[in-house]
Design an enzyme around this catalytic site. Structure first.
Site, mmCIF file in Angstrom:
data_model
loop_
_atom_site.group_PDB
_atom_site.id
_atom_site.type_symbol
_atom_site.label_atom_id
_atom_site.label_comp_id
_atom_site.label_asym_id
_atom_site.label_seq_id
_atom_site.Cartn_x
_atom_site.Cartn_y
_atom_site.Cartn_z
ATOM 1 N N HIS A 116 -11.189 -19.266 -2.720
ATOM 2 C CA HIS A 116 -11.146 -20.687 -2.371
ATOM 3 C C HIS A 116 -11.470 -20.878 -0.892
ATOM 4 C CE1 HIS A 116 -9.362 -21.642 -6.262
ATOM 5 N NE2 HIS A 116 -8.718 -20.506 -6.128
ATOM 6 N N GLY A 143 -1.734 1.367 -10.834
ATOM 7 C CA GLY A 143 -0.930 0.229 -11.262
ATOM 8 C C GLY A 143 -0.732 -0.818 -10.186
ATOM 9 N N ARG A 181 -7.484 1.538 2.270
ATOM 10 C CA ARG A 181 -8.332 2.337 3.157
ATOM 11 C C ARG A 181 -8.440 3.750 2.603
ATOM 12 N NH1 ARG A 181 -3.396 2.991 4.615
ATOM 13 N NH2 ARG A 181 -2.650 4.690 5.883
#
Length: 188
Positions: A116, A143, A181
């Site tokens: 958005h 997960g 990262r």
């Protein structure tokens, strides 16, 4: 000739979804397919496979998607062979999501093509955008990981549980964290 809202959406240009009849109809059709999929009985493998084959833009052989599974349109999801998606996956496929061969999602993985405007006034207007996501072959996503709009994840990469992937990741690495990262190259 002016573009439709769907054409704008797939071109990563600002578009209106909530007021567009075509996009609303497409989302409703996806939800009609997801309802029986998510309420299917555990032994109804063929029923689930037929629903996913209708829902996705394309799907390869030998896939497992465990309910509940949610998406916006379904038709913008393109997966190759040997896909495994564990429980509670969400794919906001307002743009194309390309998934390679032998990809595995752990529970609660979230794939977001939608985003958005940062300016609150523009956001209040209802404008949205969506950028495609590519997940190459042999990727494992842990997960609760979140894959953000416009990201490409290189082949053979593993994403740690709970990671938030905000930029492209190279092939054959282990990447973790928020923001995600690289912490290890697999073959160096």
């Amino acid at each position: 000739m002016s573009q439709t809202e769907r054409e704008k959406m797939l071109a990563n240009e600002p578009y209106f979804s909530l007021s567009d009849p075509e996009l609303q109809m497409m989302m409703a059709a996806a939800q009609e397919l997801l309802y029986p999929f998510n309420h299917s009985r555990p032994e109804e493998h063929e029923k689930r496979a037929k629903i996913i084959s209708k829902l996705f833009g394309s799907i390869g052989r030998n896939f497992t998607i465990k309910p509940p599974f949610m998406c916006d349109f379904g038709c913008h999801i393109h997966a190759k062979d040997n896909l495994f998606i564990n429980y509670d996956c969400v794919i906001l496929d307002c743009n194309e999501v390309f998934i390679g061969n032998n990809v595995m999602f752990a529970p609660k993985v979230q794939i977001y093509t939608a985003y958005h405007p940062l300016d609150p006034e523009i956001r209040r207007s209802g404008l949205e955008m969506a950028a495609p996501i590519t997940i190459e072959d042999d990727v494992w996503i842990g997960g609760g990981a979140i894959i953000c709009p416009g990201v490409t994840i290189g082949a053979g990469t593993t994403i740690g549980a709970g990671s938030v992937v905000i930029r492209d990741l190279p092939p054959n690495v282990v990447a973790v964290g928020n923001p995600c990262r690289v912490i290890r190259n697999l073959y160096n």
